[in-house]
Write a protein that holds these residues in place. Structure first.
Motif, PDB file in Angstrom:
ATOM      1  N   TRP A  65      15.469  57.928   5.662  1.00  0.00           N
ATOM      2  CA  TRP A  65      15.222  58.488   6.764  1.00  0.00           C
ATOM      3  C   TRP A  65      15.086  57.762   8.189  1.00  0.00           C
ATOM      4  CZ3 TRP A  65      16.452  62.972   8.292  1.00  0.00           C
ATOM      5  CH2 TRP A  65      15.958  63.706   9.549  1.00  0.00           C
ATOM      6  N   HIS A  68      18.421  57.286   9.531  1.00  0.00           N
ATOM      7  CA  HIS A  68      18.761  58.324  10.412  1.00  0.00           C
ATOM      8  C   HIS A  68      18.056  58.293  11.811  1.00  0.00           C
ATOM      9  CE1 HIS A  68      21.178  60.854   7.810  1.00  0.00           C
ATOM     10  NE2 HIS A  68      20.481  60.364   6.758  1.00  0.00           N
ATOM     11  N   GLU A  69      16.677  58.055  11.904  1.00  0.00           N
ATOM     12  CA  GLU A  69      15.903  57.863  13.069  1.00  0.00           C
ATOM     13  C   GLU A  69      16.345  56.828  13.940  1.00  0.00           C
ATOM     14  OE1 GLU A  69      11.258  58.874  11.746  1.00  0.00           O
ATOM     15  OE2 GLU A  69      12.241  57.120  10.788  1.00  0.00           O
ATOM     16  N   PRO A 136      12.119  65.311   5.093  1.00  0.00           N
ATOM     17  CA  PRO A 136      11.751  65.255   6.536  1.00  0.00           C
ATOM     18  C   PRO A 136      11.651  66.425   7.158  1.00  0.00           C
ATOM     19  CG  PRO A 136      12.892  63.105   6.014  1.00  0.00           C
ATOM     20  CD  PRO A 136      13.140  63.938   5.008  1.00  0.00           C
ATOM     21  N   GLU A 279      10.718  68.959  13.495  1.00  0.00           N
ATOM     22  CA  GLU A 279      12.191  68.670  13.082  1.00  0.00           C
ATOM     23  C   GLU A 279      12.780  70.142  12.912  1.00  0.00           C
ATOM     24  OE1 GLU A 279      13.840  66.020  12.576  1.00  0.00           O
ATOM     25  OE2 GLU A 279      12.102  64.505  12.511  1.00  0.00           O
TER      26      GLU A 279
END
Length: 294
Positions: A65, A68-69, A136, A279
């Motif tokens: 993740w 991705h962030e 997430p 999210e």
């Protein structure tokens, strides 16, 4: 007049200083003056949390993740934090414990074993239970195979977003998903809907070579949409996130039809509950925006 769902989401994100809020304001065409500086600051803080080996606490899902962030915040090919996190993730491709490892009669018949599948990312050794795991975006996977597949597909999406889609192992993962998808024909079949949606999302990022299978899967998903806009036996936000990623006109129609389901779940503050609050709000906002809902 009462504010629309999209207007409530805009109000929800307006004062927030977070990655999700930056993305939401960009999607609305209303970036704050200091959003670029805020994005750099958050990216630096996220990179600083990485261990020397490039992981977040040595764990697969948080590290995946993190890729991705950092990409969301504008990290490019030369960004040291992104490079370190990606290196750690890629080291776990085709590693022990990856989805498809081993074989038995049932799995061989379903082509979910090592004789058919390659390129998956391992979240942990097979002896270490991964499930239940919550992504997430708030979707929980409680069955062990589904959890391992979902984590691997999230890793695949990150690697594809980072521009590494020409790597042989990455292509093998995509081709394995395409092979698996041949068995994704029934919403109540051996593959749960959440698995189908997770695979669809990853394949949607694979490019033109996978367009036909993505189109077929979108047709399957849209055929299962309830008259009230939701989908039975799967997570609304998981589905919307995947459909938006496809960019297909048929997916856009389904997302537009999902507006009542989103409005039903929306709270007065604009969010959709406490689970993965920002999210899910971001997914809802992007879906409404993409579908052309005012």
């Amino acid at each position: 007049m009462s504010p629309t769902a999209l207007e409530r989401l805009a109000l929800f994100f307006s004062p927030i200083r977070s990655r999700q809020a930056i993305l939401a304001r960009a999607a609305l065409g209303r970036p704050a003056a200091d959003d670029p500086a805020l994005a750099r600051q958050i990216a630096q803080e996220l990179s600083a949390e990485l261990r020397p080996d490039g992981s977040v606490g040595g764990a697969a899902l948080p590290t995946i993740w993190r890729v991705h962030e950092l990409l969301d915040l504008g990290a490019g090919p030369g960004d040291s934090g992104l490079i370190r996190a990606l290196t750690w993730v890629l080291q776990h491709q085709n590693a022990p414990g990856a989805y498809g490892e081993g074989c038995d009669k049932t799995r061989h018949a379903l082509r979910t074993c090592e004789h058919f599948l390659r390129g998956f990312f391992s979240p942990a050794l097979a002896a270490v239970r991964v499930a239940p795991v919550t992504l997430p975006i708030g979707k929980a996977f409680r069955a062990e195979p589904a959890a391992r597949l979902a984590i691997s597909c999230l890793a695949l999406r990150g690697v594809l977003r980072a521009g590494l889609g020409d790597r042989p192992a990455v292509l093998a993962h995509l081709d394995s998903l395409r092979l698996l998808s041949e068995g994704w024909t029934d919403w109540s079949g051996p593959f749960p809907p959440d698995v189908i949606i997770t695979g669809l999302h990853a394949l949607a990022l694979g490019g033109e070579a996978y367009r036909r299978v993505v189109e077929r899967l979108v047709d399957l998903v849209t055929a299962q949409q309830h008259i009230k806009g939701h989908w039975e036996n799967t997570d609304l936000f998981l589905v919307l996130d995947a459909l938006v990623a496809t960019g297909l006109p048929t997916a856009r129609v389904a997302v537009r039809h999902a507006e009542p389901a989103l409005e039903e779940r929306q709270r007065p503050d604009g969010s959709f509950g406490a689970t993965a609050q920002q999210e899910r709000a971001l997914i809802g906002l992007r879906a409404l925006r993409w579908a052309g809902v005012a």
